[in-house]
Write a protein that holds these residues in place. Structure first.
Motif, short mmCIF file in Angstrom:
data_model
loop_
_atom_site.label_atom_id
_atom_site.label_comp_id
_atom_site.label_asym_id
_atom_site.label_seq_id
_atom_site.Cartn_x
_atom_site.Cartn_y
_atom_site.Cartn_z
N LYS A 69 0.83 -1.20 0.00
CA LYS A 69 0.00 0.00 0.00
C LYS A 69 0.87 1.26 0.00
O LYS A 69 0.64 2.20 -0.74
N LEU A 70 1.90 1.22 0.87
CA LEU A 70 2.80 2.38 0.94
C LEU A 70 3.49 2.59 -0.40
O LEU A 70 3.68 3.72 -0.84
N LEU A 121 3.88 6.15 -5.74
CA LEU A 121 3.87 6.13 -7.21
C LEU A 121 3.81 7.52 -7.85
O LEU A 121 4.62 7.83 -8.73
N PRO A 122 2.88 8.39 -7.43
CA PRO A 122 2.83 9.73 -8.06
C PRO A 122 4.16 10.45 -7.95
O PRO A 122 4.60 11.10 -8.90
N VAL A 169 6.62 9.08 -10.47
CA VAL A 169 6.33 9.58 -11.82
C VAL A 169 6.84 11.01 -11.96
O VAL A 169 7.53 11.37 -12.92
N TRP A 170 6.52 11.81 -10.95
CA TRP A 170 6.97 13.21 -10.91
C TRP A 170 8.49 13.30 -11.05
O TRP A 170 9.02 14.07 -11.85
N MET A 171 9.18 12.51 -10.24
CA MET A 171 10.65 12.51 -10.26
C MET A 171 11.17 12.09 -11.62
O MET A 171 12.14 12.65 -12.16
N LEU A 172 10.54 11.07 -12.18
CA LEU A 172 10.99 10.54 -13.46
C LEU A 172 10.86 11.60 -14.56
O LEU A 172 11.79 11.84 -15.33
N VAL A 173 9.72 12.26 -14.60
CA VAL A 173 9.46 13.24 -15.66
C VAL A 173 10.31 14.49 -15.49
O VAL A 173 10.89 14.99 -16.45
N LEU A 174 10.41 14.96 -14.27
CA LEU A 174 11.08 16.25 -14.06
C LEU A 174 12.56 16.15 -13.71
O LEU A 174 13.29 17.13 -13.84
N VAL A 175 13.02 15.00 -13.26
CA VAL A 175 14.43 14.87 -12.90
C VAL A 175 15.11 13.78 -13.73
O VAL A 175 16.12 14.02 -14.40
#
Lengths: 284, 349
Positions: free
Chosen positions: A5-6, A11-12, A15-21
């Motif tokens: 669950k954690l 996950l969000p 995704v954020w890290m992947l796209v922006l960093v």
């Protein structure tokens, strides 16, 4: 709680890290191994030219710049630590009820505009300076004499860096020292350690986290910035940051390579500091 | 006569203009287990801290082995402390925590290893040497804190409510163990607590404090059986306190009746406070009893019942093995030697 669950909750962020960093970093890494026309892959070819430009023994100009950048950043960080630690310690251990205000008062001058401050500093360090012209009216003189121009430039840059980034050393160290439980210091004295030994064996090891943060926060901008260096050397000295500034329009590949080098060096120094910190925490 | 190890001579300590410790005189003998007992804010911890050297008295003298030590810093006193919140060093493991004091004394390495091992055995934590302090339970931290202090073989061990954070069962075990330890090591223990049961169980001597003033110094039985004033009587165990008059030698009157008593140090006709412990009151038939009342509540306490009996508008607490129904009329009886009389203090209400 359930780890799966954690994991979903994270996950969000991933995704954020992947796209922006993640993806931009990968792009920079790829660009450093290409020959492109600006930020465009049209007609791009693979090449290690950018890396060769930096790490070649035929022309060590760029390597020397790297060395100079590291040296100024390193010296500035050490001086920041030597000034910042005692300041943070004295304020944190002072009997004032609103210590944070005292701390802010000591570092507010360093929050005035950095450009103006460094222009003023440059003036004061130069031969005919504002202090001298003021003092000459009452028959005194003031000027700092350097052995040579190189020395003058180096010292000016270090002073400029220290004045600009000292607050970033003081604040994290102050925060950890302030949090150290008074009873630990009493316990140490109770067990026969005098004040000096208590500092060495309890206070200092317990403040290592703040020191680590401070070092990173000072070293990082000292190593990657260029404005202060450019200003205080009147544009005579190049650091890694200035190489990027000069080249970013016409040689995006070279600039990409430089930013990778800076990243690696900063991560490297962070890892070293972290390792030292861990040993400091267990080997006392 | 035991040797005096510590003497507090007319000690006063002020905070913001109020006396937290007010002209205290006290001496502590060698190998004594002495407890400073009182409600929070009574100055017991401040007194302890002055013995430890963490606070300086504003006036008066702390004397240790015949020498005034007011200005001697904590690290030069032959004293170790077990702190309330343990104050274990979080950056050191259990071994290094315990070895801290020995290293400060420059004890050879091999001896440190041996003494730390013995100390860990003493507090029943063998094989804990390499544990991280953060991973210990409250009880284990407590034991490490004790080991860290006793490993230095201090003359005096100060304990500041060391068991306050532990659960009941653990606390009772530790009380027993601490007492055993003190007997075995021959160290003087100065113990601070607000828990009267703890004080009664462990101490050789109890010092009852209130508002920075010592109320009574005595043995546990002495303080329990013969409290000096209402405060001590209320603070140490439960008690029924009544207004009475000392009629004449061995006769006291209260609640409209006269009772034989054994106390003699009062003037005829002098008002006195009468203390009767709940377990000293017996329930008898209402007929012919001097005190007659109605049971207002009954609570089962495990070993005994706690009855409340209203007698002439005054509530008596009685501990008895036989239960009585609420509303039942009963008589109360008390033996003459179980009536304790105290001088009336006008400041008390």
């Amino acid at each position: 709680m359930n780890i799966k669950k954690l994991g979903k909750l994270a996950l969000p962020y991933l995704v954020w890290m992947l796209v922006l960093v993640g993806i931009p970093l990968l792009m920079i890494f790829i660009l450093s191994f290409m020959n492109t026309d600006g930020v465009s892959f049209a007609g791009a070819t693979w090449t290690t030219a950018a890396w060769e430009k930096m790490f070649t023994l035929a022309d060590t100009t760029n390597l020397q710049i790297l060395g100079y950048t590291f040296l100024t950043a390193f010296v500035a960080t050490v001086i920041c630590f030597l000034i910042g630690y005692p300041m943070a310690y004295i304020v944190a251990r002072s009997p004032f009820s609103n210590k944070f205000v005292i701390l802010i008062l000591t570092i507010i001058p360093m929050w005035s505009n950095s450009l103006l401050r460094n222009v003023a500093l440059k003036n004061i360090l130069s031969e005919s300076n504002i202090l001298d012209s003021l003092l000459s009216r009452i028959g005194l003189s003031f000027s700092i004499v350097f052995a040579n121009q190189d020395q003058a430039t180096f010292i000016s840059i270090v002073i400029g860096l220290v004045l600009t980034f000292l607050p970033f050393m003081i604040l994290p160290i102050y925060t950890v020292i302030e949090k150290i439980d008074e009873s630990l210091l009493e316990a140490s004295m109770d067990l026969g350690a005098n004040r000096v030994r208590t500092f060495a064996k309890v206070t200092f090891p317990l403040s290592m986290k703040g020191v680590t943060t401070g070092i990173i926060m000072v070293f990082l901008p000292c190593f990657s910035g260029f404005a202060i260096q450019k200003l205080l050397s009147s544009g005579t000295v190049y650091v890694l940051g200035s190489l990027i500034e000069v080249n970013y329009i016409h040689d995006i590949n070279f600039v990409s390579m430089l930013s990778i080098v800076i990243l690696v060096l900063i991560f490297g120094s962070m890892m070293i500091v972290n390792k030292v910190d861990k040993e400091g925490a267990t080997l006392v | 006569m035991a040797k005096k190890l510590i003497e507090l001579k007319d000690i006063t300590k002020m905070y913001d203009g109020t006396a937290v410790v007010d002209h205290i005189n006290l001496y502590i003998n060698e190998n004594e287990f002495i407890t400073l007992l009182g409600p929070s804010g009574c100055g017991k911890t401040t007194t302890l801290r002055m013995i430890g050297g963490f606070e300086k008295p504003d006036s008066g003298e702390v004397v240790m082995n015949g020498a005034v030590v007011n200005d001697i810093p904590p690290y030069e006193r032959p004293i170790n402390t077990v702190f309330q919140r343990y104050a274990l060093f979080p950056h050191l493991n259990v071994y290094d925590n315990i070895a801290f004091g020995l290293r400060n004394q420059k004890v050879p390495k091999a001896e440190i290893a041996e003494r730390v091992e013995n100390a860990l055995k003493m507090v029943s934590l063998p094989n804990f040497a390499l544990r991280k302090v953060a991973n210990l339970s409250g009880g284990q931290m407590q034991r490490v804190a004790i080991a860290r202090a006793i490993v230095n073989k201090p003359k005096i061990l100060l304990l500041d409510e060391p068991l306050a954070a532990l659960d009941l069962k653990l606390r009772q075990n530790m009380q027993y163990e601490l007492k055993e330890m003190q007997r075995k090591l021959g160290i003087t223990f100065v113990y601070v607590t607000h828990d009267q049961e703890e004080a009664l169980t462990m101490s050789d001597t109890i010092v009852v404090m209130k508002d920075g003033v010592i109320q009574q110094i005595g043995t546990p039985t002495g303080i329990y059986n013969e409290p000096k004033n209402r405060f001590v009587a209320r603070f140490i165990g439960e008690s029924n306190i009544l207004d009475g008059v000392y009629v004449r030698q061995n006769l006291v009157s209260f609640m409209g009746a006269e009772f034989d008593c054994v106390d003699t140090q009062f003037a005829d006709g002098e008002p006195v406070d009468v203390v009767i412990r709940p377990e000293d009151l017996d329930i008898i038939d209402a007929v012919g009893a001097k005190l007659i009342g109605e049971v207002s509540s009954s609570i089962f306490r495990g070993v005994h019942f706690e009855l409340c009996v209203m007698v002439q508008g005054k509530e008596f607490v009685i501990h008895t093995y036989e239960n009585r129904k609420v509303g039942e009329h009963v008589g109360l009886r008390v033996d003459s030697y179980e009536i304790h009389l105290m001088k009336v203090e006008h400041v008390e209400h």
